[in-house]
Design a protein around this motif. Structure first.
Motif, PDB file in Angstrom:
ATOM      1  N   GLY A  44       0.802  -1.220   0.000  1.00  0.00           N
ATOM      2  CA  GLY A  44       0.000   0.000   0.000  1.00  0.00           C
ATOM      3  C   GLY A  44       0.828   1.260   0.000  1.00  0.00           C
ATOM      4  N   TRP A  45       1.678   1.388  -0.978  1.00  0.00           N
ATOM      5  CA  TRP A  45       2.539   2.559  -1.084  1.00  0.00           C
ATOM      6  C   TRP A  45       2.470   3.139  -2.490  1.00  0.00           C
ATOM      7  CZ3 TRP A  45       6.000  -1.696   0.862  1.00  0.00           C
ATOM      8  CH2 TRP A  45       6.292  -2.628  -0.155  1.00  0.00           C
ATOM      9  N   ALA A  46       2.833   4.372  -2.608  1.00  0.00           N
ATOM     10  CA  ALA A  46       2.969   5.041  -3.910  1.00  0.00           C
ATOM     11  C   ALA A  46       4.013   6.127  -3.720  1.00  0.00           C
ATOM     12  CB  ALA A  46       1.641   5.633  -4.371  1.00  0.00           C
ATOM     13  N   PHE A  47       4.633   6.547  -4.816  1.00  0.00           N
ATOM     14  CA  PHE A  47       5.733   7.500  -4.746  1.00  0.00           C
ATOM     15  C   PHE A  47       5.542   8.586  -5.796  1.00  0.00           C
ATOM     16  CE2 PHE A  47       6.990   3.239  -3.608  1.00  0.00           C
ATOM     17  CZ  PHE A  47       7.545   3.414  -2.345  1.00  0.00           C
ATOM     18  N   VAL A  48       5.473   9.827  -5.351  1.00  0.00           N
ATOM     19  CA  VAL A  48       5.378  10.954  -6.273  1.00  0.00           C
ATOM     20  C   VAL A  48       6.807  11.394  -6.571  1.00  0.00           C
ATOM     21  CG1 VAL A  48       4.488  13.273  -6.670  1.00  0.00           C
ATOM     22  CG2 VAL A  48       3.160  11.637  -5.300  1.00  0.00           C
ATOM     23  N   LEU A  49       7.222  11.232  -7.825  1.00  0.00           N
ATOM     24  CA  LEU A  49       8.588  11.558  -8.232  1.00  0.00           C
ATOM     25  C   LEU A  49       8.625  12.955  -8.837  1.00  0.00           C
ATOM     26  CD1 LEU A  49      11.561  10.965  -8.884  1.00  0.00           C
ATOM     27  CD2 LEU A  49      10.762   9.798 -10.978  1.00  0.00           C
ATOM     28  N   LEU A  50       9.426  13.816  -8.263  1.00  0.00           N
ATOM     29  CA  LEU A  50       9.622  15.175  -8.770  1.00  0.00           C
ATOM     30  C   LEU A  50      11.078  15.286  -9.213  1.00  0.00           C
ATOM     31  CD1 LEU A  50       7.824  17.028  -5.816  1.00  0.00           C
ATOM     32  CD2 LEU A  50       6.801  16.061  -7.896  1.00  0.00           C
ATOM     33  N   ASP A  51      11.311  15.195 -10.505  1.00  0.00           N
ATOM     34  CA  ASP A  51      12.691  15.203 -11.012  1.00  0.00           C
ATOM     35  C   ASP A  51      12.905  16.224 -12.112  1.00  0.00           C
ATOM     36  OD1 ASP A  51      11.213  13.940 -12.962  1.00  0.00           O
ATOM     37  OD2 ASP A  51      12.523  12.188 -13.133  1.00  0.00           O
ATOM     38  N   GLN A  52      11.979  17.175 -12.210  1.00  0.00           N
ATOM     39  CA  GLN A  52      12.139  18.286 -13.139  1.00  0.00           C
ATOM     40  C   GLN A  52      12.175  19.580 -12.328  1.00  0.00           C
ATOM     41  OE1 GLN A  52      12.658  17.843 -16.462  1.00  0.00           O
ATOM     42  NE2 GLN A  52      12.654  15.665 -15.925  1.00  0.00           N
ATOM     43  N   PRO A  53      12.969  20.564 -12.754  1.00  0.00           N
ATOM     44  CA  PRO A  53      13.126  21.790 -11.949  1.00  0.00           C
ATOM     45  C   PRO A  53      11.805  22.455 -11.573  1.00  0.00           C
ATOM     46  CG  PRO A  53      14.767  21.731 -13.687  1.00  0.00           C
ATOM     47  CD  PRO A  53      13.851  20.561 -13.937  1.00  0.00           C
ATOM     48  N   ASP A  54      10.847  22.490 -12.494  1.00  0.00           N
ATOM     49  CA  ASP A  54       9.569  23.135 -12.185  1.00  0.00           C
ATOM     50  C   ASP A  54       8.827  22.396 -11.083  1.00  0.00           C
ATOM     51  OD1 ASP A  54       7.285  25.022 -12.808  1.00  0.00           O
ATOM     52  OD2 ASP A  54       6.326  23.083 -13.221  1.00  0.00           O
ATOM     53  N   ALA A  55       8.849  21.064 -11.135  1.00  0.00           N
ATOM     54  CA  ALA A  55       8.147  20.273 -10.125  1.00  0.00           C
ATOM     55  C   ALA A  55       8.810  20.423  -8.760  1.00  0.00           C
ATOM     56  CB  ALA A  55       8.119  18.804 -10.538  1.00  0.00           C
ATOM     57  N   VAL A  56      10.146  20.427  -8.735  1.00  0.00           N
ATOM     58  CA  VAL A  56      10.868  20.612  -7.476  1.00  0.00           C
ATOM     59  C   VAL A  56      10.561  21.992  -6.890  1.00  0.00           C
ATOM     60  CG1 VAL A  56      13.159  20.831  -6.429  1.00  0.00           C
ATOM     61  CG2 VAL A  56      12.693  18.975  -8.065  1.00  0.00           C
ATOM     62  N   ARG A  57      10.567  23.003  -7.749  1.00  0.00           N
ATOM     63  CA  ARG A  57      10.242  24.360  -7.286  1.00  0.00           C
ATOM     64  C   ARG A  57       8.838  24.400  -6.701  1.00  0.00           C
ATOM     65  NH1 ARG A  57       7.093  27.841  -9.381  1.00  0.00           N
ATOM     66  NH2 ARG A  57       7.026  26.762 -11.387  1.00  0.00           N
ATOM     67  N   ARG A  58       7.886  23.758  -7.359  1.00  0.00           N
ATOM     68  CA  ARG A  58       6.513  23.761  -6.869  1.00  0.00           C
ATOM     69  C   ARG A  58       6.387  23.033  -5.535  1.00  0.00           C
ATOM     70  NH1 ARG A  58       2.936  21.083  -9.676  1.00  0.00           N
ATOM     71  NH2 ARG A  58       4.314  20.063 -11.179  1.00  0.00           N
ATOM     72  N   TYR A  59       7.227  22.023  -5.313  1.00  0.00           N
ATOM     73  CA  TYR A  59       7.200  21.363  -4.008  1.00  0.00           C
ATOM     74  C   TYR A  59       7.569  22.356  -2.903  1.00  0.00           C
ATOM     75  CZ  TYR A  59       8.220  18.856   0.131  1.00  0.00           C
ATOM     76  OH  TYR A  59       8.209  18.475   1.454  1.00  0.00           O
ATOM     77  N   TRP A  60       8.671  23.073  -3.110  1.00  0.00           N
ATOM     78  CA  TRP A  60       9.105  24.005  -2.058  1.00  0.00           C
ATOM     79  C   TRP A  60       8.091  25.129  -1.868  1.00  0.00           C
ATOM     80  CZ3 TRP A  60      12.130  21.916   1.114  1.00  0.00           C
ATOM     81  CH2 TRP A  60      13.147  21.060   0.707  1.00  0.00           C
ATOM     82  N   GLU A  61       7.467  25.566  -2.936  1.00  0.00           N
ATOM     83  CA  GLU A  61       6.448  26.611  -2.805  1.00  0.00           C
ATOM     84  C   GLU A  61       5.223  26.102  -2.053  1.00  0.00           C
ATOM     85  OE1 GLU A  61       7.536  29.158  -6.872  1.00  0.00           O
ATOM     86  OE2 GLU A  61       5.761  27.854  -6.813  1.00  0.00           O
ATOM     87  N   ALA A  62       4.864  24.833  -2.282  1.00  0.00           N
ATOM     88  CA  ALA A  62       3.681  24.273  -1.627  1.00  0.00           C
ATOM     89  C   ALA A  62       3.945  23.928  -0.166  1.00  0.00           C
ATOM     90  CB  ALA A  62       3.210  23.026  -2.372  1.00  0.00           C
ATOM     91  N   SER A  63       5.180  23.572   0.161  1.00  0.00           N
ATOM     92  CA  SER A  63       5.470  23.052   1.497  1.00  0.00           C
ATOM     93  C   SER A  63       6.109  24.083   2.434  1.00  0.00           C
ATOM     94  CB  SER A  63       6.406  21.841   1.402  1.00  0.00           C
ATOM     95  OG  SER A  63       7.682  22.234   0.900  1.00  0.00           O
ATOM     96  N   THR A  64       6.411  25.262   1.919  1.00  0.00           N
ATOM     97  CA  THR A  64       7.186  26.232   2.686  1.00  0.00           C
ATOM     98  C   THR A  64       6.461  27.569   2.738  1.00  0.00           C
ATOM     99  OG1 THR A  64       9.181  25.154   1.814  1.00  0.00           O
ATOM    100  CG2 THR A  64       9.480  27.261   2.951  1.00  0.00           C
ATOM    101  N   ASP A  65       6.464  28.181   3.897  1.00  0.00           N
ATOM    102  CA  ASP A  65       5.869  29.503   4.025  1.00  0.00           C
ATOM    103  C   ASP A  65       6.616  30.497   3.142  1.00  0.00           C
ATOM    104  OD1 ASP A  65       4.029  28.556   5.860  1.00  0.00           O
ATOM    105  OD2 ASP A  65       5.300  29.004   7.583  1.00  0.00           O
ATOM    106  N   PRO A  66       5.901  31.411   2.474  1.00  0.00           N
ATOM    107  CA  PRO A  66       6.544  32.352   1.549  1.00  0.00           C
ATOM    108  C   PRO A  66       7.678  33.159   2.184  1.00  0.00           C
ATOM    109  CG  PRO A  66       4.170  32.400   1.253  1.00  0.00           C
ATOM    110  CD  PRO A  66       4.435  31.531   2.455  1.00  0.00           C
TER     111      PRO A  66
END
Length: 202
Positions: A44-66
């Motif tokens: 019962g696992w799944a993995f969201v892979l973020l390996d493109q610069p835009d996706a990595v940037r969006r992770y930090w924007e979504a998970s971090t206070d501005p």
């Protein structure tokens, strides 16, 4: 690299260069993650892979206070260059469904039957296999938590369904020296094996 060396060299890396990571290493790490044990072979696992610069940037924007992104502290400065992030997710539903099947003998999906949330435990073991594979490839990784108040933002940004829960995130990259924050292992002693192993009884 010998297995014992992988275990001995594994550490949480908090500082990366922006050098790209070989996609074959990431693919191998994710493949190895699926070799983790799971109760009832529920997987019962799944993995969201973020390996493109835009996706990595969006992770930090979504998970971090501005404000923190605008003026990153030492930890965040070291982490931001990491070119790959994996979000391991666990599925409680997969386990409840699996153990309601005829060969398991439970006639319902009652969560109270579970003394521990194996969906999280098994996904954590899969995550450790990612960390070990990365070390074996000569790279660095860090498993870290997603702030509670940003969980919903991360879910929305990457369309993670309600059936799965992110248990954290894993950065992967080439370690950089002298940039990131030092971890607790630099200030706390490693507890000797003799202090935590109780032979025969506690």
């Amino acid at each position: 690299m010998e297995f014992q060396e992988v275990v001995d060299r594994r550490r949480m890396v908090r500082s990366y260069t922006d050098e790209p990571v070989d996609p074959a290493v990431v693919d191998r790490a994710l493949h190895n993650a699926t070799r983790a044990p799971s109760a009832g072979f529920s997987q019962g696992w799944a993995f969201v892979l973020l390996d493109q610069p835009d996706a990595v940037r969006r992770y930090w924007e979504a998970s971090t206070d501005p404000a923190a992104l605008a003026d990153p502290d030492r930890w965040l400065r070291g982490m931001l260059p990491a070119p790959v992030i994996v979000i391991p997710c666990s599925s409680k539903a997969a386990y409840l469904d699996r153990y309601a099947e005829p060969d398991k003998g439970w006639a319902d999906r009652d969560e109270s039957r579970w003394p521990m949330p194996y969906w999280h435990l098994d996904t954590a073991m899969a995550s450790l296999l990612i960390l070990q594979t990365v070390v074996d490839a000569g790279l660095g990784a860090l498993f870290f938590g997603i702030p509670a108040h940003r969980q919903d933002d991360v879910r929305r940004e990457f369309a993670i369904p309600d059936s799965h829960d992110p248990i954290g995130a894993i950065t992967i990259g080439h370690p950089a020296d002298g940039v990131g924050a030092r971890g607790s292992a630099s200030t706390r002693r490693r507890v000797p094996t003799a202090e935590v192993v109780h032979r025969g009884r506690w």
